[in-house]
Design a protein around this motif. Sequence first.
Motif, PDB file in Angstrom:
ATOM      1  N   PHE A  23       0.834  -1.207   0.000  1.00 18.28           N
ATOM      2  CA  PHE A  23       0.000   0.000   0.000  1.00 18.28           C
ATOM      3  C   PHE A  23       0.869   1.258   0.000  1.00 18.28           C
ATOM      4  N   ALA A  24       1.926   1.261   0.806  1.00 16.75           N
ATOM      5  CA  ALA A  24       2.838   2.403   0.843  1.00 16.75           C
ATOM      6  C   ALA A  24       3.507   2.597  -0.516  1.00 16.75           C
ATOM      7  N   ILE A 111      12.921  -4.821   7.356  1.00 13.39           N
ATOM      8  CA  ILE A 111      12.763  -3.755   8.346  1.00 13.39           C
ATOM      9  C   ILE A 111      13.591  -2.538   7.938  1.00 13.39           C
ATOM     10  N   VAL A 112      14.834  -2.767   7.563  1.00  4.63           N
ATOM     11  CA  VAL A 112      15.710  -1.667   7.147  1.00  4.63           C
ATOM     12  C   VAL A 112      15.158  -0.982   5.899  1.00  4.63           C
ATOM     13  N   PHE A 113      14.697  -1.780   4.927  1.00  6.18           N
ATOM     14  CA  PHE A 113      14.159  -1.206   3.697  1.00  6.18           C
ATOM     15  C   PHE A 113      12.774  -0.600   3.891  1.00  6.18           C
ATOM     16  N   ALA A 114      12.197  -0.736   5.058  1.00  2.57           N
ATOM     17  CA  ALA A 114      10.971   0.005   5.373  1.00  2.57           C
ATOM     18  C   ALA A 114      11.326   1.370   5.961  1.00  2.57           C
ATOM     19  N   PHE A 115      12.343   1.399   6.819  1.00  2.00           N
ATOM     20  CA  PHE A 115      12.680   2.644   7.498  1.00  2.00           C
ATOM     21  C   PHE A 115      13.550   3.583   6.658  1.00  2.00           C
ATOM     22  N   ILE A 116      14.396   3.061   5.789  1.00  2.00           N
ATOM     23  CA  ILE A 116      15.242   3.930   4.958  1.00  2.00           C
ATOM     24  C   ILE A 116      14.400   4.798   4.019  1.00  2.00           C
ATOM     25  N   VAL A 154       2.939   4.787   6.899  1.00  2.00           N
ATOM     26  CA  VAL A 154       2.573   3.407   6.599  1.00  2.00           C
ATOM     27  C   VAL A 154       3.824   2.528   6.579  1.00  2.00           C
ATOM     28  N   LEU A 155       4.909   3.013   5.981  1.00  2.00           N
ATOM     29  CA  LEU A 155       6.168   2.257   5.967  1.00  2.00           C
ATOM     30  C   LEU A 155       6.714   2.063   7.379  1.00  2.00           C
ATOM     31  N   ALA A 156       6.627   3.091   8.204  1.00  2.00           N
ATOM     32  CA  ALA A 156       7.107   2.975   9.583  1.00  2.00           C
ATOM     33  C   ALA A 156       6.292   1.946  10.360  1.00  2.00           C
TER      34      ALA A 156
END
Length: 182
Positions: A23-24, A111-116, A154-156
Amino acid sequence: MTHVGCCGKATALVKAATFLILFAFILVILGFGTPLWSTRDGQSEGLWQRCTGGECVSISSDPLGDQDWFIRVQAGATFGLFTTLIDVILAFIIMLDAACSGKRAMRVAVIVFAFIPAGFLLADCLLYWIRGRLYFTIFHLGFSWGITLTAVFVLAIAGILFAVDTDRTIPVDPKADECECE
């Protein structure tokens, strides 16, 4: 024969986080491509086009295209788009492949590729907002800016859900970091 259900043995948190990441990604694509980041003087602007009435022109012909801060926003949004795409692919691999779902390194990568990209897109949205207010006397943020900012949150949330699920389901192996040299 037992029915495993949708998405194999993935937990509810992994499924929810994966679809949040998807969705993000859709939100980032919309924010990236639509010319509605801001409105001023009867025109709407995006990262790549400025539209007045029914006619759109490339941002490169606009004074904004020459601004270093605007080029930074374009580059950051492009980086955010591609890293979110990588995150979608990794999340779906974890959700659909039972062999990869138990790999801690794969989960940490998600997780990293969501927060970056969330960090980059947040910085881009803030930079665009602050510099737009300084650069123009009449400046209103638009739909594309808002959905890009929504994608950040949404990513966070998806990154947090993946982290919680990883902490719950994959035990830390203290011997995994030890070298087995003899």
